[in-house]
Design a protein around this motif. Sequence first.
Motif, PDB file in Angstrom:
ATOM      1  N   UNK A  90       0.812  -1.208   0.179  1.00  0.00           N
ATOM      2  CA  UNK A  90      -0.061  -0.108   0.080  1.00  0.00           C
ATOM      3  C   UNK A  90       0.803   1.201  -0.051  1.00  0.00           C
ATOM      4  N   UNK A  91       0.471   2.288  -0.482  1.00  0.00           N
ATOM      5  CA  UNK A  91       0.970   3.578  -0.577  1.00  0.00           C
ATOM      6  C   UNK A  91       0.156   4.638   0.289  1.00  0.00           C
ATOM      7  N   UNK A  92      -0.615   4.248   1.176  1.00  0.00           N
ATOM      8  CA  UNK A  92      -1.316   4.968   1.935  1.00  0.00           C
ATOM      9  C   UNK A  92      -1.390   4.643   3.226  1.00  0.00           C
ATOM     10  N   UNK A  93      -1.848   5.458   4.184  1.00  0.00           N
ATOM     11  CA  UNK A  93      -1.909   5.284   5.633  1.00  0.00           C
ATOM     12  C   UNK A  93      -3.377   4.449   5.543  1.00  0.00           C
ATOM     13  N   UNK A 141     -15.360   2.232  16.139  1.00  0.00           N
ATOM     14  CA  UNK A 141     -14.161   2.390  16.720  1.00  0.00           C
ATOM     15  C   UNK A 141     -13.141   1.991  15.846  1.00  0.00           C
ATOM     16  N   UNK A 142     -11.976   2.751  15.944  1.00  0.00           N
ATOM     17  CA  UNK A 142     -10.711   2.312  15.128  1.00  0.00           C
ATOM     18  C   UNK A 142      -9.987   1.138  16.045  1.00  0.00           C
ATOM     19  N   UNK A 143     -10.155   0.228  15.791  1.00  0.00           N
ATOM     20  CA  UNK A 143      -9.512  -0.906  16.433  1.00  0.00           C
ATOM     21  C   UNK A 143      -7.970  -1.108  16.166  1.00  0.00           C
ATOM     22  N   UNK A 144      -7.409  -0.690  14.937  1.00  0.00           N
ATOM     23  CA  UNK A 144      -5.997  -0.764  14.875  1.00  0.00           C
ATOM     24  C   UNK A 144      -5.511   0.359  13.741  1.00  0.00           C
ATOM     25  N   UNK A 145      -4.433   0.986  14.072  1.00  0.00           N
ATOM     26  CA  UNK A 145      -3.910   1.830  13.161  1.00  0.00           C
ATOM     27  C   UNK A 145      -2.479   1.303  12.738  1.00  0.00           C
ATOM     28  N   UNK A 146      -2.418   0.960  11.335  1.00  0.00           N
ATOM     29  CA  UNK A 146      -1.393   0.430  10.988  1.00  0.00           C
ATOM     30  C   UNK A 146      -0.232   1.162  10.777  1.00  0.00           C
ATOM     31  N   UNK A 147       1.085   0.625  10.597  1.00  0.00           N
ATOM     32  CA  UNK A 147       2.263   1.481  10.657  1.00  0.00           C
ATOM     33  C   UNK A 147       2.020   2.481   9.271  1.00  0.00           C
ATOM     34  N   UNK A 148       2.746   3.512   9.201  1.00  0.00           N
ATOM     35  CA  UNK A 148       2.889   4.341   7.900  1.00  0.00           C
ATOM     36  C   UNK A 148       3.134   3.609   6.890  1.00  0.00           C
ATOM     37  N   UNK A 149       2.663   3.927   5.594  1.00  0.00           N
ATOM     38  CA  UNK A 149       2.842   3.349   4.204  1.00  0.00           C
ATOM     39  C   UNK A 149       4.119   3.295   4.030  1.00  0.00           C
ATOM     40  N   UNK A 150       4.864   4.506   4.343  1.00  0.00           N
ATOM     41  CA  UNK A 150       6.303   4.421   4.141  1.00  0.00           C
ATOM     42  C   UNK A 150       7.191   3.663   4.713  1.00  0.00           C
TER      43      UNK A 150
END
Length: 319
Positions: free
Chosen positions: A121-124, A132-141
């Motif tokens: 992926x190239x986006x966050x 609810x937001x269950x998980x915020x993935x690491x930044x795409x970079x």
Amino acid sequence: MKPPYEITPTILQLITAISEKLGAVNANLVSRPSPLLRKENRIKTIHASLKIEGNTLTEEQITALLDHKKVIGPKKDVMEVVNAIHTYENLQKYNPTNEKSFLKAHQNLLKGLLVNAGTYRNQNVGIVKGSKVAHVAPPAANVPFLMKELFEYLKSSNEIVLIKSCVFHYEMEFIHPFLDGNGRMGRLWQTLILMDKYPVFEFLPLETLISKNQEDYYNALAKSDQLGKSTVFIEYMLGIIDASLRQLLDFNNRTLTDKDRLDYFVSLHKTDFTRKEYMNMFKDISSATASRDLKKGVELGLFQKIGDKNKTSYRVLIE
């Protein structure tokens, strides 16, 4: 860098139980189930893995697609199943420690379903459960670097395969490297890692047990996220592996019929053999039973009988 996790008493107990069952699998000729059982398990695997992701097709519809028949259903769902069938039929072509192979598998699973399938992926992104937001993935970079590190762990770590497969599954889900298909890729790749050392995992539908109680699966992922290590998820997945092996052994501990024995023997891809070699494979049958089996095999077109009396041998006619 080693991903964070602990080896708990529960993990040690499960590894012992799984190791014992793997020994029983080999001792009871279960390492290569009959062609019919392999087909049934593949259908269950595809159905369960895609059902977790919201696919609506039934096992009967998946069976029809596997037999190259047309089915009526949502175009997206049908395409997901067709892609999964192609991917699972070619499992031997993927290298579990190779990142390019990993990306190729994603491309095959999401072909026609996701733009740029097979690329990170190239986006966050964040994973939402309900409101609810269950998980915020690491930044795409960070994704390419994190996945490279994860594959390096897979290749270089001396940790046992059972644990490494669980760690990879969890860490990949945490990184969430793709815009879609992360769940099915995590489950697929754990299977590949396991079957590289234990071939029987090609035929074990781990996803079936996961799909029966998806909440436990997601809770194990969420709990590991909260703790910042994959220990809880390792315990959960080892429990799934143990239960899957138990089910396989329960199925195969039944009294084998002549058809079961013939199916299994044909699956070994032997060429020429004698009645004695057949009996060595099934040590609990008499010479008379072996002769009846082989006669039936000839009648069914599985074998060709060559010679006569004490010079009789057989040749397998089908692959």
